[in-house]
Design an enzyme around this catalytic site. Structure first.
Site, PDB file in Angstrom:
ATOM      1  N   ASP A 244       0.817  -1.204   0.000  1.00 14.48           N
ATOM      2  CA  ASP A 244       0.000   0.000   0.000  1.00 14.48           C
ATOM      3  C   ASP A 244       0.860   1.267   0.000  1.00 14.48           C
ATOM      4  O   ASP A 244       1.788   1.399   0.800  1.00 14.48           O
ATOM      5  CB  ASP A 244      -0.916   0.001   1.235  1.00 14.48           C
ATOM      6  CG  ASP A 244      -1.824   1.202   1.297  1.00 14.48           C
ATOM      7  OD1 ASP A 244      -2.664   1.347   0.395  1.00 14.48           O
ATOM      8  OD2 ASP A 244      -1.669   2.006   2.233  1.00 14.48           O
ATOM      9  N   GLU A 281       1.717  -0.024  -4.803  1.00 17.40           N
ATOM     10  CA  GLU A 281       0.898   1.141  -5.126  1.00 17.40           C
ATOM     11  C   GLU A 281       1.791   2.360  -4.967  1.00 17.40           C
ATOM     12  O   GLU A 281       2.306   2.620  -3.883  1.00 17.40           O
ATOM     13  CB  GLU A 281      -0.312   1.268  -4.197  1.00 17.40           C
ATOM     14  CG  GLU A 281      -1.152   2.501  -4.519  1.00 17.40           C
ATOM     15  CD  GLU A 281      -2.124   2.878  -3.421  1.00 17.40           C
ATOM     16  OE1 GLU A 281      -3.060   3.646  -3.703  1.00 17.40           O
ATOM     17  OE2 GLU A 281      -1.936   2.439  -2.270  1.00 17.40           O
TER      18      GLU A 281
END
Length: 581
Positions: A244, A281
């Protein structure tokens, strides 16, 4: 059984296991570490007290039966008998499917989700990408406020349920990817500061003090995150991890944490004899993230590409607010650039950021599967005020066009759960904070954020209302009825084509050729011997493909191959895939 904990500033550490308390000793060979022994077995409850403080769960607890504020439980991973032999499934050639366990089914558990894996196998996806599973206070949430990166959220079923899920997925030929969060821990139930310098005021992130990746004590913090990542891959037989928001990892050391992690994952893959991968990400548009370490990059195996989504979304919806502004000026041109160059912002000026952004990809050296593309994701749906899916914003024909462009693009495609049948349910932002003050702060903050964009307070769903989560659960009766059944069959057809046609998994980004007409709203591109034509306009479009014979492989509406004039007539809001040698 041996217990150990890192507590570098402690004067004394006490172990409590199954109600019995004993003192721990500092480890002379590992500064800051404390060790102790106690009688224990699978399921034994234990915790540590630092300098006479409260008994807290082990930062490396593999299970938290009573949530983040309760004692940890011993997990003997050797007890589970794996049924499905598994040699792994690599990322190249893959089709990802992002899934949130808490809303994939009304039950919201891993076991209930596992019962629906037949649907994904029939759909043709190759990997299930689970949103975060680490424990957080309460029952329902997105998972990005997890506080124990070694454990599985108990309301989802805990460690054993994750193993059953992975076992069933592997038995169906599906790989499993897990979304992990290293850039912050949740605001409630986080006890790491009681043990050591897991966070540092040297840097600040949107969540406050940064995770300590480069200040004093960071060696052990990096090891904590690195080893937890490897544990997911090893102990649960996962195939990959999604990392993330890696752009929020504050790290100034000469050896970046991401490079260290990718090297460790590659070493584990060699040791286990099966492929493992990392997907980052990142909003930096920096190709060094996915450039191999031997070529001076960080060695992450792939990354999300928001530019693909933004260009496609503006072309479909006409939205131009916020970060869509630069793409909306000429959306088909922007989309064409992402198809051929990967990033739209590759050193260009970003009006949203007020500065130049990104860096060009080397299309001759970087395999295109290292970028992940999508028309929808949890972020792009759930961060809208009311969580509308694309199917709520455009016609079924345009939604089918989005599927065509995503599943025939030169990148690794990803679907968000339910998009394959144009789910009519929204996917909204929901929380279940047990701290009343935090719950109210989140509620007010959410409404304040959208009030600044003209939304009325009553129109923004209350994240803490259980009905917000309930509305976000998939309706599994939809795929059996129209118009959803037709959309589902279109997705199955496109995914089957992607697997059957080698040109659609060709990693050579430089080989893609695009033509478009901004005014007439059509776009066509070539991938080897395949031609993909999409008409986003409401009127039929004549698209020049050349006079060579062509064969229709898939079409949303009936289409005849080009005639002697080389023109392909595509109905409005429709798409077609052809073979033209």
């Amino acid at each position: 059984m041996q217990f150990e904990v890192w507590a570098p500033g402690a004067g004394e550490v006490t172990l409590m296991c199954d109600g019995v308390t004993s003192a721990m000793e500092s480890d002379p060979e590992r500064p800051g570490w404390w060790c102790g022994r106690a009688r224990a077995q699978d399921g034994s409850r234990y915790g540590f007290a630092v300098d006479g403080g409260p008994v807290l769960p082990d930062p490396r607890s593999r299970r938290l039966p009573d949530g983040p504020d309760g004692l940890g439980a011993v997990v003997d991973h050797g007890r589970y008998e794996w049924r499905a032999p598994w040699r792994g499934r690599p990322l190249p050639g893959g089709v990802l499917y992002e899934l949130h366990v808490g809303t994939y089914t009304p039950e919201g558990t891993l076991d209930a989700a596992a019962e629906r894996l037949d649907h994904l196998a029939a759909l043709g996806v190759t990997h299930v990408e689970l949103m975060p599973l680490c424990p957080f206070p309460g029952r329902h949430g997105w998972g990005y406020d997890g506080v124990a990166p070694w454990a599985v959220h108990e309301p989802y079923g805990g460690p054993e349920a994750l193993k059953r899920f992975v076992d069933r997925a592997h038995g169906l030929g599906l790989g499993v990817v897990l979304d992990v969060v290293h850039n912050h821990l949740g605001p409630s139930g986080n006890h790491l500061p009681a043990f050591g310098p897991y966070f540092t005021e040297t840097h600040h992130t949107p969540w406050g003090a940064a995770v300590n990746l480069d200040a004093p004590g960071s060696d052990e913090v990096r090891a904590y995150l690195r080893e937890s990542a490897l544990a997911w891959l090893r102990d649960y037989r996962l195939d990959g991890l999604r990392l993330d928001a890696v752009h929020e990892l504050a790290d100034t050391r000469a050896l970046p944490f991401l490079e260290e992690l990718s090297a460790a994952v590659d070493a584990l893959a060699a040791d286990l004899g099966r492929p493992l991968f990392l997907i980052a990400e990142s909003d930096r548009n920096d190709p060094r993230t996915v450039t191999p370490r031997a070529e001076g990059g960080l060695g992450v195996h792939a990354q999300w590409n928001d530019d693909f989504h933004h260009a496609l979304h503006t072309a479909l919806t006409g939205e131009a607010q916020g970060y869509y502004a630069d793409f909306a000026r000429a959306p088909l041109a922007a989309f064409a650039k992402t198809l051929t160059r990967g990033f739209f912002h590759d050193g260009t000026y970003s009006s949203f950021r007020g500065r130049h952004h990104g860096r060009p990809l080397d299309r001759t050296r970087l395999a295109s599967h290292r970028l992940t593309c999508y028309s929808q994701s949890h972020d792009q749906i759930g961060n809208r005020a009311r969580g509308e899916r694309l199917a709520a914003l455009v016609s079924p024909g345009l939604a089918a066009c989005a599927a065509t462009l995503t599943l025939t693009a030169p990148f690794t495609p990803m679907l968000f759960m339910g998009e394959e049948w144009a789910a009519g349910t929204p996917w909204q932002y929901f929380t279940d904070h047990t701290d009343p003050e935090l719950a109210e702060a989140v509620r007010r903050g959410r409404r304040r954020e959208f009030a600044a964009h003209g939304w009325k307070e009553e129109d923004v769903p209350d994240p803490q209302d259980p009905a917000t989560r309930d509305r976000s659960c998939l309706d599994w009766s939809e795929p059996r009825r129209e118009p959803h059944a037709r959309v589902l069959e279109w997705y199955r057809r496109l995914i089957a084509l992607r697997h059957a046609e080698p040109d659609l998994s060709d990693p050579d980004l430089a080989d893609t050729r695009v033509a478009f007409d901004e005014e007439s709203r059509w776009l066509a591109f070539r991938r080897g011997d395949l031609r993909i034509a999409v008409n986003l306009g409401s009127e039929p479009a004549l698209i020049p493909l050349g006079a060579r014979p062509a064969r229709v492989l898939a079409a949303w509406e009936p289409v005849e191959p080009p005639g002697a004039d080389g023109l392909l007539r595509v109905p409005g809001e429709s798409s077609v895939v052809l073979f033209q040698e």
